[in-house]
Design a protein around this motif. Sequence first.
Motif, PDB file in Angstrom:
ATOM      1  N   TYR A  85      69.494 102.765 -45.455  1.00 24.95           N
ATOM      2  CA  TYR A  85      69.276 101.647 -44.520  1.00 24.95           C
ATOM      3  C   TYR A  85      70.427 100.645 -44.528  1.00 24.95           C
ATOM      4  CZ  TYR A  85      67.358  97.587 -47.159  1.00 24.95           C
ATOM      5  OH  TYR A  85      67.174  96.482 -47.931  1.00 24.95           O
ATOM      6  N   VAL A  86      71.389 100.787 -45.443  1.00 20.67           N
ATOM      7  CA  VAL A  86      72.670 100.091 -45.294  1.00 20.67           C
ATOM      8  C   VAL A  86      73.592 101.053 -44.552  1.00 20.67           C
ATOM      9  CG1 VAL A  86      74.630  99.040 -46.446  1.00 20.67           C
ATOM     10  CG2 VAL A  86      72.353  98.776 -47.422  1.00 20.67           C
ATOM     11  N   HIS A 105      71.868 105.350 -55.941  1.00 20.83           N
ATOM     12  CA  HIS A 105      73.280 105.056 -56.196  1.00 20.83           C
ATOM     13  C   HIS A 105      73.461 104.339 -57.517  1.00 20.83           C
ATOM     14  CE1 HIS A 105      71.539 101.552 -54.156  1.00 20.83           C
ATOM     15  NE2 HIS A 105      72.367 100.822 -54.869  1.00 20.83           N
ATOM     16  N   GLN A 116      80.125 102.055 -54.945  1.00 23.89           N
ATOM     17  CA  GLN A 116      78.848 102.668 -55.308  1.00 23.89           C
ATOM     18  C   GLN A 116      79.056 104.179 -55.329  1.00 23.89           C
ATOM     19  OE1 GLN A 116      75.526 101.477 -52.884  1.00 23.89           O
ATOM     20  NE2 GLN A 116      76.087  99.310 -52.920  1.00 23.89           N
ATOM     21  N   VAL A 158      72.422  94.006 -46.301  1.00 25.91           N
ATOM     22  CA  VAL A 158      72.037  95.176 -45.515  1.00 25.91           C
ATOM     23  C   VAL A 158      72.695  95.129 -44.142  1.00 25.91           C
ATOM     24  CG1 VAL A 158      70.097  96.228 -44.309  1.00 25.91           C
ATOM     25  CG2 VAL A 158      69.876  95.603 -46.705  1.00 25.91           C
ATOM     26  N   TYR A 184      66.094 103.710 -53.757  1.00 23.48           N
ATOM     27  CA  TYR A 184      65.683 102.324 -53.974  1.00 23.48           C
ATOM     28  C   TYR A 184      64.910 101.839 -52.758  1.00 23.48           C
ATOM     29  CZ  TYR A 184      66.529  97.277 -53.569  1.00 23.48           C
ATOM     30  OH  TYR A 184      66.398  95.929 -53.360  1.00 23.48           O
ATOM     31  N   HIS A 235      61.586  96.883 -51.108  1.00 25.76           N
ATOM     32  CA  HIS A 235      61.243  95.857 -50.125  1.00 25.76           C
ATOM     33  C   HIS A 235      59.917  96.094 -49.417  1.00 25.76           C
ATOM     34  CE1 HIS A 235      65.049  93.975 -50.736  1.00 25.76           C
ATOM     35  NE2 HIS A 235      65.709  95.064 -50.396  1.00 25.76           N
ATOM     36  N   LEU A 268      79.692  98.152 -50.744  1.00 25.62           N
ATOM     37  CA  LEU A 268      79.125  96.819 -50.928  1.00 25.62           C
ATOM     38  C   LEU A 268      78.678  96.580 -52.369  1.00 25.62           C
ATOM     39  CD1 LEU A 268      75.569  96.333 -49.396  1.00 25.62           C
ATOM     40  CD2 LEU A 268      76.506  98.591 -49.862  1.00 25.62           C
ATOM     41  N   ARG A 297      67.220 102.704 -49.722  1.00 23.73           N
ATOM     42  CA  ARG A 297      68.621 102.985 -50.002  1.00 23.73           C
ATOM     43  C   ARG A 297      68.724 104.311 -50.750  1.00 23.73           C
ATOM     44  NH1 ARG A 297      73.252 100.268 -51.581  1.00 23.73           N
ATOM     45  NH2 ARG A 297      73.771 101.946 -50.148  1.00 23.73           N
ATOM     46  N   SER A 337      69.721  90.079 -49.870  1.00 27.49           N
ATOM     47  CA  SER A 337      69.526  91.484 -49.521  1.00 27.49           C
ATOM     48  C   SER A 337      69.693  91.699 -48.027  1.00 27.49           C
ATOM     49  CB  SER A 337      68.137  91.957 -49.953  1.00 27.49           C
ATOM     50  OG  SER A 337      68.091  92.143 -51.338  1.00 27.49           O
ATOM     51  N   GLY A 373      76.209  94.607 -53.168  1.00 26.51           N
ATOM     52  CA  GLY A 373      74.756  94.520 -53.213  1.00 26.51           C
ATOM     53  C   GLY A 373      74.313  93.229 -53.878  1.00 26.51           C
ATOM     54  N   PRO A 374      73.022  92.959 -53.872  1.00 25.09           N
ATOM     55  CA  PRO A 374      72.535  91.652 -54.329  1.00 25.09           C
ATOM     56  C   PRO A 374      72.347  91.514 -55.833  1.00 25.09           C
ATOM     57  CG  PRO A 374      70.757  92.908 -53.296  1.00 25.09           C
ATOM     58  CD  PRO A 374      71.985  93.750 -53.198  1.00 25.09           C
ATOM     59  N   TYR A 375      72.470  92.582 -56.609  1.00 25.36           N
ATOM     60  CA  TYR A 375      71.970  92.536 -57.989  1.00 25.36           C
ATOM     61  C   TYR A 375      73.024  92.638 -59.078  1.00 25.36           C
ATOM     62  CZ  TYR A 375      67.617  93.431 -55.464  1.00 25.36           C
ATOM     63  OH  TYR A 375      66.559  93.360 -54.584  1.00 25.36           O
ATOM     64  N   TYR A 378      65.467  98.133 -60.163  1.00 23.88           N
ATOM     65  CA  TYR A 378      66.511  97.450 -60.916  1.00 23.88           C
ATOM     66  C   TYR A 378      65.874  96.540 -61.958  1.00 23.88           C
ATOM     67  CZ  TYR A 378      70.266  98.596 -57.629  1.00 23.88           C
ATOM     68  OH  TYR A 378      71.209  99.243 -56.871  1.00 23.88           O
ATOM     69  N   HIS A 389      76.106 101.422 -59.092  1.00 31.20           N
ATOM     70  CA  HIS A 389      77.158 100.458 -58.751  1.00 31.20           C
ATOM     71  C   HIS A 389      78.249 100.468 -59.814  1.00 31.20           C
ATOM     72  CE1 HIS A 389      74.967  98.145 -55.593  1.00 31.20           C
ATOM     73  NE2 HIS A 389      73.908  98.591 -56.240  1.00 31.20           N
TER      74      HIS A 389
HETATM   75  C1  DHB Z   1      70.056  96.164 -51.424  1.00 26.17           C
HETATM   76  C2  DHB Z   1      69.909  96.631 -52.695  1.00 26.17           C
HETATM   77  C3  DHB Z   1      70.926  97.271 -53.326  1.00 26.17           C
HETATM   78  O1  DHB Z   1      70.818  97.761 -54.565  1.00 26.17           O
HETATM   79  C4  DHB Z   1      72.126  97.451 -52.686  1.00 26.17           C
HETATM   80  O2  DHB Z   1      73.077  98.088 -53.358  1.00 26.17           O
HETATM   81  C5  DHB Z   1      72.279  96.985 -51.406  1.00 26.17           C
HETATM   82  C6  DHB Z   1      71.231  96.336 -50.760  1.00 26.17           C
HETATM   83  C7  DHB Z   1      68.912  95.498 -50.810  1.00 26.17           C
HETATM   84  O3  DHB Z   1      68.136  94.866 -51.500  1.00 26.17           O
HETATM   85  O4  DHB Z   1      68.751  95.606 -49.606  1.00 26.17           O
END
Ligand code: DHB
Length: 260
Positions: free
Chosen positions: A221-222, A192, A208, A59, A168, A171, A80, A189, A55, A82-84, A139, A194
Motif C-alpha cells: 500500500y506504499v 520488509h 528497505q 504512505v 505489516y 492499521h 522510505l 505493507r 504513517s 517509514g514511521p518507526y 513492530y 528496514h
Molecule cells: C508504514 C509502516 C512501515 O513500517 C513503513 O515502513 C511504512 C509505512 C505505515 O504505518 O503506514
Amino acid sequence: MSETPAIDPARLGAIWADVVEQLKTVVRRHRVTQDELHVAGDFLNRLGQSGMGRSLIDVALAMTSVDALDVAGGGTRPNLEGPYHAVHPERPDGVLFERPPAEAAPRLALSGVVREAATGAPVPGARLDFWQADENGIYDRTGTHLRGVVHADAAGRYRIATVLPSDYSEHDHDPIGELFRAMGRHNTRAAHIHLKVSTGGRVRLTTQIFMPTSTFLETDYVEGAVSPDLTLDLAETSGSTPAARRYAAEFDVVLGVGAP
Ligand code: DHB
Ligand code: FE
C-alpha cells in the motif's frame, strides 16, 4: 517528534503556500463541499489522536520524496524510512531478537558485503542499523526487540540473525485502516526489513529489504516501494520439519555517491 522541528522559515512558508495552492486545485476539480472538508478535518483529528499522522504522510508521499531527491548515486536503491525508526542498541553478535522467537517463527540469517559504488571497495566498519516487524507483522514500538546496530567486519561483511518478518497490517483498527476500507483498498505493507547505513558518522543510505514470501509484493500500500533489486533471494537452510523454518539470504549494500 513533539514540536515543529527547525525548518527554514522561508522554505516552510513556500512549501505551505504551495500545499494550500495544490489542495485548492483538488477542491475545485472535485467540487469538494464544506461538509466534505469537515469530514476531512474530523478525520485528521482522529488520525492525530491515534498517533498515525506520520504513517499516512509516509504512505502517501515518502516514496515521492525518495525519488525526487534521487540520492541512489549508482548504489542500492533508497526507500522510505517509514514511521518507526528509533535509537537502537549495538548487537555485537548480530542477533536482533531479545526474547526467543516463537517455536514456529521462521528464522532468517541475513548477510552481505557493504561496498562503495565509486570504487567497488568493501567498507570495513560500516554501521548498519536494522529494524523490522516480527513474525506476526508487529513492530516493537516501545522497546528494541528486532532492532539493532551491527558493524561490517574488516572485509566489509555484515551478518544478522533475526526472524523472517511478516506482512505489516497494523492499521486495521485506526483511522488509516478506516480510510483505506472506505476506499475499498487494503492497508498492508509487504514484509520488509528496514536498514540505515552510515560511514564516518554520516547516513549514506536508508532503504528497505523485501521478503519474497510476501503475498503483497505487487500491491504494497506504499506505492512504488517494492522493487526486485530490493527483494531477497531466500534459501531454505534446514529440513522440512514442521518446527521453525530457517532461511538464509545474501544482500550486498552498495553506497552511492549521491548526497544523503
Ligand atoms: C508504514 C509502516 C512501515 O513500517 C513503513 O515502513 C511504512 C509505512 C505505515 O504505518 O503506514
Ligand atoms: Fe516498515
